[in-house]
Motif scaffolding. Structure first.
Motif, PDB file in Angstrom:
ATOM      1  N   GLN A  82       0.800  -1.230   0.000  1.00 47.22           N
ATOM      2  CA  GLN A  82       0.000   0.000   0.000  1.00 47.22           C
ATOM      3  C   GLN A  82       0.834   1.281   0.000  1.00 47.22           C
ATOM      4  OE1 GLN A  82      -3.346  -0.308  -0.225  1.00 47.22           O
ATOM      5  NE2 GLN A  82      -3.083  -2.522  -0.201  1.00 47.22           N
ATOM      6  N   GLY A  83       2.119   1.165   0.194  1.00 47.08           N
ATOM      7  CA  GLY A  83       2.966   2.341   0.320  1.00 47.08           C
ATOM      8  C   GLY A  83       3.148   2.708   1.781  1.00 47.08           C
ATOM      9  N   PRO A  84       3.968   3.710   2.032  1.00 52.58           N
ATOM     10  CA  PRO A  84       4.268   4.072   3.420  1.00 52.58           C
ATOM     11  C   PRO A  84       3.036   4.569   4.173  1.00 52.58           C
ATOM     12  CG  PRO A  84       5.212   5.675   1.893  1.00 52.58           C
ATOM     13  CD  PRO A  84       4.637   4.573   1.069  1.00 52.58           C
ATOM     14  N   PHE A  85       3.066   4.363   5.476  1.00 46.04           N
ATOM     15  CA  PHE A  85       1.992   4.854   6.335  1.00 46.04           C
ATOM     16  C   PHE A  85       2.089   6.369   6.393  1.00 46.04           C
ATOM     17  CE2 PHE A  85       2.841   0.547   7.808  1.00 46.04           C
ATOM     18  CZ  PHE A  85       1.563   0.013   7.839  1.00 46.04           C
ATOM     19  N   LYS A  86       0.964   7.040   6.271  1.00 43.12           N
ATOM     20  CA  LYS A  86       0.938   8.505   6.313  1.00 43.12           C
ATOM     21  C   LYS A  86       0.549   9.016   7.698  1.00 43.12           C
ATOM     22  CE  LYS A  86      -0.012   9.221   1.386  1.00 43.12           C
ATOM     23  NZ  LYS A  86       0.731   8.106   0.957  1.00 43.12           N
ATOM     24  N   HIS A  87      -0.250   8.243   8.422  1.00 43.17           N
ATOM     25  CA  HIS A  87      -0.698   8.598   9.765  1.00 43.17           C
ATOM     26  C   HIS A  87      -0.546   7.373  10.661  1.00 43.17           C
ATOM     27  CE1 HIS A  87      -2.813  11.421   7.116  1.00 43.17           C
ATOM     28  NE2 HIS A  87      -2.698  12.276   8.100  1.00 43.17           N
ATOM     29  N   ILE A  88      -0.281   7.604  11.918  1.00 44.66           N
ATOM     30  CA  ILE A  88      -0.133   6.500  12.866  1.00 44.66           C
ATOM     31  C   ILE A  88      -1.391   5.640  12.892  1.00 44.66           C
ATOM     32  CG2 ILE A  88       0.064   5.970  15.331  1.00 44.66           C
ATOM     33  CD1 ILE A  88       2.013   8.303  15.551  1.00 44.66           C
ATOM     34  N   LYS A 145      -5.300  -0.338  10.020  1.00 42.78           N
ATOM     35  CA  LYS A 145      -5.807  -0.956   8.788  1.00 42.78           C
ATOM     36  C   LYS A 145      -5.157  -2.313   8.530  1.00 42.78           C
ATOM     37  CE  LYS A 145      -6.675   3.496   6.548  1.00 42.78           C
ATOM     38  NZ  LYS A 145      -6.259   4.393   5.448  1.00 42.78           N
ATOM     39  N   VAL A 146      -4.055  -2.579   9.218  1.00 45.14           N
ATOM     40  CA  VAL A 146      -3.352  -3.852   9.065  1.00 45.14           C
ATOM     41  C   VAL A 146      -4.111  -4.919   9.843  1.00 45.14           C
ATOM     42  CG1 VAL A 146      -1.189  -5.086   9.490  1.00 45.14           C
ATOM     43  CG2 VAL A 146      -1.137  -2.662   8.848  1.00 45.14           C
ATOM     44  N   LYS A 147      -4.368  -6.046   9.191  1.00 45.47           N
ATOM     45  CA  LYS A 147      -5.102  -7.125   9.836  1.00 45.47           C
ATOM     46  C   LYS A 147      -4.361  -7.564  11.097  1.00 45.47           C
ATOM     47  CE  LYS A 147      -7.115 -11.625   9.095  1.00 45.47           C
ATOM     48  NZ  LYS A 147      -7.300 -12.758   8.221  1.00 45.47           N
ATOM     49  N   GLY A 148      -5.093  -7.613  12.211  1.00 43.50           N
ATOM     50  CA  GLY A 148      -4.517  -8.040  13.479  1.00 43.50           C
ATOM     51  C   GLY A 148      -4.000  -6.911  14.348  1.00 43.50           C
ATOM     52  N   ILE A 149      -4.001  -5.686  13.815  1.00 41.98           N
ATOM     53  CA  ILE A 149      -3.554  -4.528  14.587  1.00 41.98           C
ATOM     54  C   ILE A 149      -4.785  -3.677  14.887  1.00 41.98           C
ATOM     55  CG2 ILE A 149      -2.043  -2.514  14.684  1.00 41.98           C
ATOM     56  CD1 ILE A 149      -0.491  -5.116  14.332  1.00 41.98           C
ATOM     57  N   GLU A 170      -6.950  -0.581  17.166  1.00 43.95           N
ATOM     58  CA  GLU A 170      -6.746   0.796  17.617  1.00 43.95           C
ATOM     59  C   GLU A 170      -6.093   0.839  18.994  1.00 43.95           C
ATOM     60  OE1 GLU A 170     -10.422   2.951  17.339  1.00 43.95           O
ATOM     61  OE2 GLU A 170     -10.637   2.525  15.210  1.00 43.95           O
ATOM     62  N   ALA A 171      -6.409  -0.114  19.844  1.00 41.45           N
ATOM     63  CA  ALA A 171      -5.815  -0.143  21.190  1.00 41.45           C
ATOM     64  C   ALA A 171      -4.305  -0.370  21.115  1.00 41.45           C
ATOM     65  CB  ALA A 171      -6.467  -1.224  22.041  1.00 41.45           C
ATOM     66  N   ASN A 219       1.112   2.216  21.582  1.00 35.34           N
ATOM     67  CA  ASN A 219       2.440   2.453  21.028  1.00 35.34           C
ATOM     68  C   ASN A 219       2.607   3.836  20.400  1.00 35.34           C
ATOM     69  OD1 ASN A 219       4.008  -0.183  21.230  1.00 35.34           O
ATOM     70  ND2 ASN A 219       2.057  -0.875  20.395  1.00 35.34           N
ATOM     71  N   ALA A 220       1.641   4.695  20.565  1.00 40.17           N
ATOM     72  CA  ALA A 220       1.648   6.001  19.875  1.00 40.17           C
ATOM     73  C   ALA A 220       2.937   6.781  20.081  1.00 40.17           C
ATOM     74  CB  ALA A 220       0.438   6.825  20.302  1.00 40.17           C
TER      75      ALA A 220
END
Length: 100
Positions: free
Chosen positions: A71-77, A82-86, A88-89, A94-95
């Motif tokens: 998908q290309g680099p992440f633009k926002h944390i 959006k990654v399966k298994g990850i 919001e918590a 890890n923010a």
């Protein structure tokens, strides 16, 4: 044993594991004391991500790397969710460690 003593005993029994878990979470890993841990998820290897982010094992770290390759680099944390298994918590936990 009177009712108050019994109640106090039950409350303490239930709360001690919670207190211990909270203390462990807030104390962190002593080997990282005094070190600011930051991981650039757009450049790090799966092993680095797994080693340095909380709650992310190698399989999830590999999913992060695969997602960014497709998908290309992440633009926002928050995009990590959006990654399966990850969830919001996990992202929120890890923010302060995540760099883009």
């Amino acid at each position: 044993m009177n009712i108050k003593a019994l109640f106090l005993s039950i409350v303490l029994t239930l709360c001690l594991p919670i207190s211990a878990a909270f203390a462990e979470e807030t104390m962190g890993d002593p080997k990282y004391d005094g070190i600011e841990i930051v991981v650039n998820v757009n450049q790090a290897s799966a092993q680095e991500i797994a080693d340095l982010l909380k709650g992310i094992g190698l399989k999830k770290a590999e999913a992060i790397v695969q997602y960014r390759e497709e998908q290309g680099p992440f633009k926002h944390i928050d995009d990590l969710a959006k990654v399966k298994g990850i969830g919001e918590a996990t992202v929120a936990k890890n923010a302060t460690r995540i760099q883009l």
